[in-house]
Scaffold this active site. Structure first.
Site, PDB file in Angstrom:
ATOM      1  N   TYR A 172       0.865  -1.193   0.000  1.00  0.00           N
ATOM      2  CA  TYR A 172       0.000   0.000   0.000  1.00  0.00           C
ATOM      3  C   TYR A 172       0.894   1.233   0.000  1.00  0.00           C
ATOM      4  O   TYR A 172       0.871   2.080   0.873  1.00  0.00           O
ATOM      5  CB  TYR A 172      -0.993   0.003   1.172  1.00  0.00           C
ATOM      6  CG  TYR A 172      -2.277   0.656   0.757  1.00  0.00           C
ATOM      7  CD1 TYR A 172      -3.160   0.013  -0.107  1.00  0.00           C
ATOM      8  CD2 TYR A 172      -2.600   1.960   1.162  1.00  0.00           C
ATOM      9  CE1 TYR A 172      -4.310   0.625  -0.540  1.00  0.00           C
ATOM     10  CE2 TYR A 172      -3.752   2.582   0.731  1.00  0.00           C
ATOM     11  CZ  TYR A 172      -4.612   1.905  -0.114  1.00  0.00           C
ATOM     12  OH  TYR A 172      -5.754   2.515  -0.549  1.00  0.00           O
ATOM     13  N   VAL A 184       8.822  11.294   5.071  1.00  0.00           N
ATOM     14  CA  VAL A 184       8.125  12.067   4.030  1.00  0.00           C
ATOM     15  C   VAL A 184       6.738  12.416   4.563  1.00  0.00           C
ATOM     16  O   VAL A 184       6.031  11.557   5.115  1.00  0.00           O
ATOM     17  CB  VAL A 184       8.031  11.266   2.723  1.00  0.00           C
ATOM     18  CG1 VAL A 184       7.226  12.030   1.674  1.00  0.00           C
ATOM     19  CG2 VAL A 184       9.432  10.950   2.194  1.00  0.00           C
ATOM     20  N   ARG A 200      -1.521   3.469   6.873  1.00  0.00           N
ATOM     21  CA  ARG A 200      -2.697   3.506   7.756  1.00  0.00           C
ATOM     22  C   ARG A 200      -3.480   4.812   7.629  1.00  0.00           C
ATOM     23  O   ARG A 200      -4.616   4.888   8.113  1.00  0.00           O
ATOM     24  CB  ARG A 200      -2.275   3.270   9.207  1.00  0.00           C
ATOM     25  CG  ARG A 200      -1.837   1.838   9.474  1.00  0.00           C
ATOM     26  CD  ARG A 200      -1.641   1.550  10.954  1.00  0.00           C
ATOM     27  NE  ARG A 200      -1.478   0.130  11.228  1.00  0.00           N
ATOM     28  CZ  ARG A 200      -0.311  -0.512  11.323  1.00  0.00           C
ATOM     29  NH1 ARG A 200       0.823   0.155  11.191  1.00  0.00           N
ATOM     30  NH2 ARG A 200      -0.276  -1.808  11.565  1.00  0.00           N
ATOM     31  N   HIS A 206       7.575   5.348   1.000  1.00  0.00           N
ATOM     32  CA  HIS A 206       8.217   4.121   0.504  1.00  0.00           C
ATOM     33  C   HIS A 206       9.047   4.414  -0.748  1.00  0.00           C
ATOM     34  O   HIS A 206      10.167   3.910  -0.906  1.00  0.00           O
ATOM     35  CB  HIS A 206       7.164   3.081   0.109  1.00  0.00           C
ATOM     36  CG  HIS A 206       6.289   2.608   1.230  1.00  0.00           C
ATOM     37  ND1 HIS A 206       4.941   2.906   1.294  1.00  0.00           N
ATOM     38  CD2 HIS A 206       6.564   1.841   2.318  1.00  0.00           C
ATOM     39  CE1 HIS A 206       4.423   2.330   2.372  1.00  0.00           C
ATOM     40  NE2 HIS A 206       5.375   1.684   3.013  1.00  0.00           N
ATOM     41  N   GLN A 241       4.103  -9.546  13.230  1.00  0.00           N
ATOM     42  CA  GLN A 241       4.357  -8.278  13.916  1.00  0.00           C
ATOM     43  C   GLN A 241       3.071  -7.578  14.335  1.00  0.00           C
ATOM     44  O   GLN A 241       3.100  -6.474  14.868  1.00  0.00           O
ATOM     45  CB  GLN A 241       5.240  -7.354  13.070  1.00  0.00           C
ATOM     46  CG  GLN A 241       4.579  -6.788  11.840  1.00  0.00           C
ATOM     47  CD  GLN A 241       5.585  -6.061  10.966  1.00  0.00           C
ATOM     48  OE1 GLN A 241       6.451  -6.669  10.366  1.00  0.00           O
ATOM     49  NE2 GLN A 241       5.498  -4.733  10.903  1.00  0.00           N
ATOM     50  N   GLN A 266      12.881   6.882   8.835  1.00  0.00           N
ATOM     51  CA  GLN A 266      12.952   7.502  10.168  1.00  0.00           C
ATOM     52  C   GLN A 266      11.557   7.593  10.792  1.00  0.00           C
ATOM     53  O   GLN A 266      11.419   7.670  12.004  1.00  0.00           O
ATOM     54  CB  GLN A 266      13.593   8.886  10.049  1.00  0.00           C
ATOM     55  CG  GLN A 266      13.685   9.685  11.333  1.00  0.00           C
ATOM     56  CD  GLN A 266      14.507   8.998  12.411  1.00  0.00           C
ATOM     57  OE1 GLN A 266      15.422   8.229  12.114  1.00  0.00           O
ATOM     58  NE2 GLN A 266      14.178   9.265  13.656  1.00  0.00           N
ATOM     59  N   SER A 313       1.677   7.426   5.742  1.00  0.00           N
ATOM     60  CA  SER A 313       1.564   6.087   6.309  1.00  0.00           C
ATOM     61  C   SER A 313       0.473   5.342   5.559  1.00  0.00           C
ATOM     62  O   SER A 313      -0.540   5.949   5.186  1.00  0.00           O
ATOM     63  CB  SER A 313       1.185   6.193   7.793  1.00  0.00           C
ATOM     64  OG  SER A 313       0.729   4.947   8.273  1.00  0.00           O
TER      65      SER A 313
HETATM   66  P1  AMP Z   1       5.780  -0.211   6.047  1.00  0.00           P
HETATM   67  O1  AMP Z   1       5.260  -0.602   4.706  1.00  0.00           O
HETATM   68  O2  AMP Z   1       4.859   0.694   6.808  1.00  0.00           O
HETATM   69  O3  AMP Z   1       6.271  -1.391   6.856  1.00  0.00           O
HETATM   70  O4  AMP Z   1       7.067   0.673   5.776  1.00  0.00           O
HETATM   71  C1  AMP Z   1       8.132   0.200   4.994  1.00  0.00           C
HETATM   72  C2  AMP Z   1       9.304   1.147   5.133  1.00  0.00           C
HETATM   73  O5  AMP Z   1       8.908   2.455   4.716  1.00  0.00           O
HETATM   74  C3  AMP Z   1       9.776   1.282   6.588  1.00  0.00           C
HETATM   75  O6  AMP Z   1      11.187   1.355   6.607  1.00  0.00           O
HETATM   76  C4  AMP Z   1       9.145   2.582   7.015  1.00  0.00           C
HETATM   77  O7  AMP Z   1       9.851   3.238   8.061  1.00  0.00           O
HETATM   78  C5  AMP Z   1       9.232   3.381   5.729  1.00  0.00           C
HETATM   79  N1  AMP Z   1       8.257   4.488   5.757  1.00  0.00           N
HETATM   80  C6  AMP Z   1       6.946   4.415   6.060  1.00  0.00           C
HETATM   81  N2  AMP Z   1       6.385   5.646   6.031  1.00  0.00           N
HETATM   82  C7  AMP Z   1       7.382   6.515   5.703  1.00  0.00           C
HETATM   83  C8  AMP Z   1       7.442   7.933   5.521  1.00  0.00           C
HETATM   84  N3  AMP Z   1       6.366   8.708   5.678  1.00  0.00           N
HETATM   85  N4  AMP Z   1       8.623   8.485   5.186  1.00  0.00           N
HETATM   86  C9  AMP Z   1       9.737   7.702   5.041  1.00  0.00           C
HETATM   87  N5  AMP Z   1       9.734   6.366   5.189  1.00  0.00           N
HETATM   88  C10 AMP Z   1       8.574   5.768   5.524  1.00  0.00           C
END
Ligand code: AMP
Length: 284
Positions: free
Chosen positions: A29, A173, A184, A34, A58, A145, A182
């Protein structure tokens, strides 16, 4: 862009990639956060591998695993536009066959913050990331981060288990209004979307107090709490002003520190953080 599902397909495709290989693990998503990781990987590496896997281990029992947003077709076209070379979309059965029984745990760094709010969460994260690292064998892996404690825990695991991988942590970002991107955020209705900017506002108010000279961690935590509790749609789970390296709560901010929080906006749980302080971190 090649798309593979099984471990043997992944290994065969990985073997043919020009090196160094950069790796971006995700739960799909996808959004601009990302893609910023994938683009950074492309700048620094000859090939980029991304994974899309909503990792069941998780998620806690009352959490959003079954309704976590998914759109594989859209994700694949976004990854192609970010010039990713190989995408691995393993199934839960590929990652966790019925005989699976080995777990990776990072001890101290997972005790507070997200680890305290989501028992078992980081055991699932570190286990799946260790498996992804072993399968993909990247030279560099890219994390956001946005998930500050996750990045810290992955750095620790990589060091402790001697993975020959450089962890690159990329900036958060945000939307124009400050809301951290996010997957979510898709759960939020328009009113909740506006209310969700309270995380960024609370962090900003605390950071400007820090910038004006405030060094009392409890005062910074109180400033964030007051901003969150003034937002009717928000329910605070925790606020923290912690040492950047150990993630232990501080009394006084003397070096690099992490301001962070988890907040429910309606039923949606959001996290965000700012880094304050100038001292060079042990992790960099
Ligand atoms: P996720 O799909 O939520 O597990 O995120 C995958 C990767 O993307 C992880 O390393 C997150 O920290 C990174 N990530 C998620 N949201 C952001 C964002 N807004 N800015 C930078 N990296 C992100």
């Amino acid at each position: 862009m090649k798309i593979v599902t099984t471990l043997s397909e992944l290994r065969a495709a990985r073997a043919g990639l020009p090196e160094p290989v950069g790796f971006v693990p995700t739960m799909g998503y996808l959004h601009a956060g990302h893609l910023s990781l994938a683009r950074r990987a492309k700048e620094e590496c000859a090939s980029v591998v991304a994974s899309i896997f909503v990792n069941p281990t998780q998620f806690g029992s009352g959490e959003d695993l079954s309704k976590y947003p998914r759109d594989l077709a859209r994700d694949l076209s976004l990854l192609e536009s970010a010039v990713v070379d190989l995408v691995w979309t393993p199934t839960p059965e590929v990652m966790y066959p019925p005989t699976f029984q080995t777990w990776v745990t990072v001890e101290e760094l997972t005790k507070g913050l997200e680890g305290a709010a989501r028992p078992g969460h980081f055991r699932g994260v570190t286990t799946v990331v260790a498996k992804l690292f072993n399968a993909v064998q990247p030279h560099k892996a890219y994390f956001g981060q946005k998930d500050a404690q996750q990045a810290a825990v992955i750095c620790q695991m990589t060091k402790d288990l001697d993975f020959p991988i450089e962890i690159v942590v990329c900036p958060t970002v945000r939307e124009a209004d400050g809301l951290a991107m996010s997957s979510r955020n898709a759960y939020l209705n328009p009113d909740e979307c506006m209310a969700a900017t309270v995380l960024f506002r609370a962090l900003s108010v605390a950071k400007s107090a820090y910038d004006k000279g405030e060094r009392g961690a409890e005062i910074l935590r109180r400033i964030m709490t007051e901003t969150i509790t003034a937002e009717p749609l928000a329910k605070l789970q925790y606020v923290s002003c912690a040492d950047y390296d150990t993630l232990q709560e501080l009394e006084t901010v003397a070096g690099k520190a992490l301001l962070s929080m988890a907040v429910f906006i309606g039923k949606t749980r959001l996290i965000d953080n700012f880094v304050i302080g100038e001292t060079v971190s042990l992790r960099e």
